[in-house]
Design an enzyme around this catalytic site. Structure first.
Site, short mmCIF file in Angstrom:
data_model
loop_
_atom_site.label_atom_id
_atom_site.label_comp_id
_atom_site.label_asym_id
_atom_site.label_seq_id
_atom_site.Cartn_x
_atom_site.Cartn_y
_atom_site.Cartn_z
N VAL A 178 0.86 -1.19 0.00
CA VAL A 178 0.00 0.00 0.00
C VAL A 178 0.89 1.23 0.00
O VAL A 178 1.79 1.35 0.83
CB VAL A 178 -0.92 0.02 1.24
CG1 VAL A 178 -1.74 1.31 1.28
CG2 VAL A 178 -1.85 -1.19 1.25
N CYS A 179 0.65 2.13 -0.95
CA CYS A 179 1.37 3.40 -1.02
C CYS A 179 2.88 3.17 -1.09
O CYS A 179 3.35 2.39 -1.92
CB CYS A 179 0.97 4.27 0.17
SG CYS A 179 1.43 6.00 0.04
N VAL A 180 3.66 3.80 -0.23
CA VAL A 180 5.12 3.63 -0.28
C VAL A 180 5.57 2.33 0.37
O VAL A 180 6.77 2.10 0.52
CB VAL A 180 5.84 4.83 0.37
CG1 VAL A 180 5.68 6.07 -0.48
CG2 VAL A 180 5.36 5.08 1.78
N THR A 233 3.40 3.31 -6.91
CA THR A 233 3.46 3.82 -5.55
C THR A 233 2.85 5.21 -5.57
O THR A 233 2.32 5.63 -6.60
CB THR A 233 4.92 3.86 -5.03
OG1 THR A 233 4.92 4.19 -3.64
CG2 THR A 233 5.75 4.89 -5.78
#
Length: 312
Positions: free
Chosen positions: A102-104, A122
């Site tokens: 998730v995300c970074v 990302t």
């Protein structure tokens, strides 16, 4: 029952950690049974989550036997990954476990080498850093998530929710996923990708540079039908010299810069006025509504009407 292990790394981002926990924990099958068992796992007894600390009930051993492992983002994405976490993720991958970030969280997942040679995404602000840090990863900054089968990655913040719903649909079908989406007050699928959320600020130009005056003039004249020759004449250079020196200073060409400036102004007008799409296209310098719609969608990933519905 499908088991999801959410891995809380040090300095975990609380939003990224809570999203898969909430979505998967609340998913119900048609007969009312829970669709997932969720484990929160960590390398240590207590993990720093910024504003608070997390005490995970499972250690890294909780990753063993999980059907899916989720790697949330962390506050320092380029921080070294501990050998124990790296080895645990690699072992899970060797067993065929599905692993998503998730995300970074893409950064620690990429640090294992598991994303080498694969397409990944990302948060758009971190995409260039991801590409520079892990050149073996094919970084796509414009999508909400990427599904490579065993390995999945998502963009920033709420895109983790899009990814979770996508995995629920893969596991149990559209009806269960649609119900999970309703509980989250989310559409099952969102139009477009990250591009619609990116603020296309122009590459900073040092104050006092030779291009500062030219860029200001371009911003003031977005509505005019400017050609490369017009811009070159304004800058006092040949078109060839203009292109070369403009790219050196801004990282793009004059016309690409102009197109993005027009789209950014259009985004502002769509958000803040009730003007028609046709009028806005004309206001920002597009010769026809069709050209405006095509350029807007190419830049943001969605149509002007969809953008207005989302952000007005």
């Amino acid at each position: 029952m499908h088991t999801v292990a959410v891995l809380a790394l040090d300095r975990v981002i609380p939003f990224d950690l809570s999203t898969p926990i909430e979505v998967f924990s609340r998913t119900r099958l048609p007969d009312g049974r829970p669709g997932y068992q969720v484990r929160v796992c960590a390398e240590r007894d207590e993990i720093d989550a910024g504003a608070f600390a997390v005490r995970a009930p499972w250690g890294l051993a909780g990753l063993d036997g999980a059907d899916t492992i989720i790697v949330p983002g962390v506050a320092e994405p380029t921080a070294p990954l501990s050998p124990a976490v790296r080895d645990a993720l690699r072992a899970a991958a060797a067993d065929g476990t599905r692993i998503a970030s998730v995300c970074v969280g893409t950064f620690p997942l990429a640090a294992t080498g598991l994303l080498d040679g694969l397409r990944a995404t990302t948060h758009w602000r971190a995409a260039a850093l991801l590409a520079a840090t892990y050149p073996a990863v094919d970084v796509d900054p414009d999508v909400l998530y990427v599904d490579n089968g065993q390995f999945l990655t998502s963009a920033g913040a709420a895109a983790g929710l899009d990814l979770c719903l996508h995995m629920i649909r893969r596991d149990y079908g559209s009806a269960v996923a649609a119900d999970a989406a309703r509980l989250s007050v989310m559409p099952l699928e969102r139009a477009g990708g990250q591009a619609q959320f990116i603020v296309h600020d122009h590459t900073p130009t040092p104050q006092g540079s030779e291009w500062e005056t030219l860029l200001a003039w371009l911003r003031e004249n977005l509505a005019h039908d400017l050609t490369l020759a017009d811009i070159a004449e304004r800058s006092g250079t040949s078109t060839r010299t203009l292109i070369r020196r403009f790219r050196d200073q801004t990282g793009t060409t004059p016309l690409q810069w102009l197109h993005r400036a027009r789209v950014r102004q259009a985004q502002h007008l769509l958000e803040t006025t009730a003007h028609s799409v046709e009028r806005i296209g004309h206001q920002v310098g597009f010769a026809s509504p069709t050209t405006f719609r095509d350029r807007f969608k190419r830049t943001t990933g969605v149509s002007p009407q969809t953008y207005r519905r989302t952000f007005a």
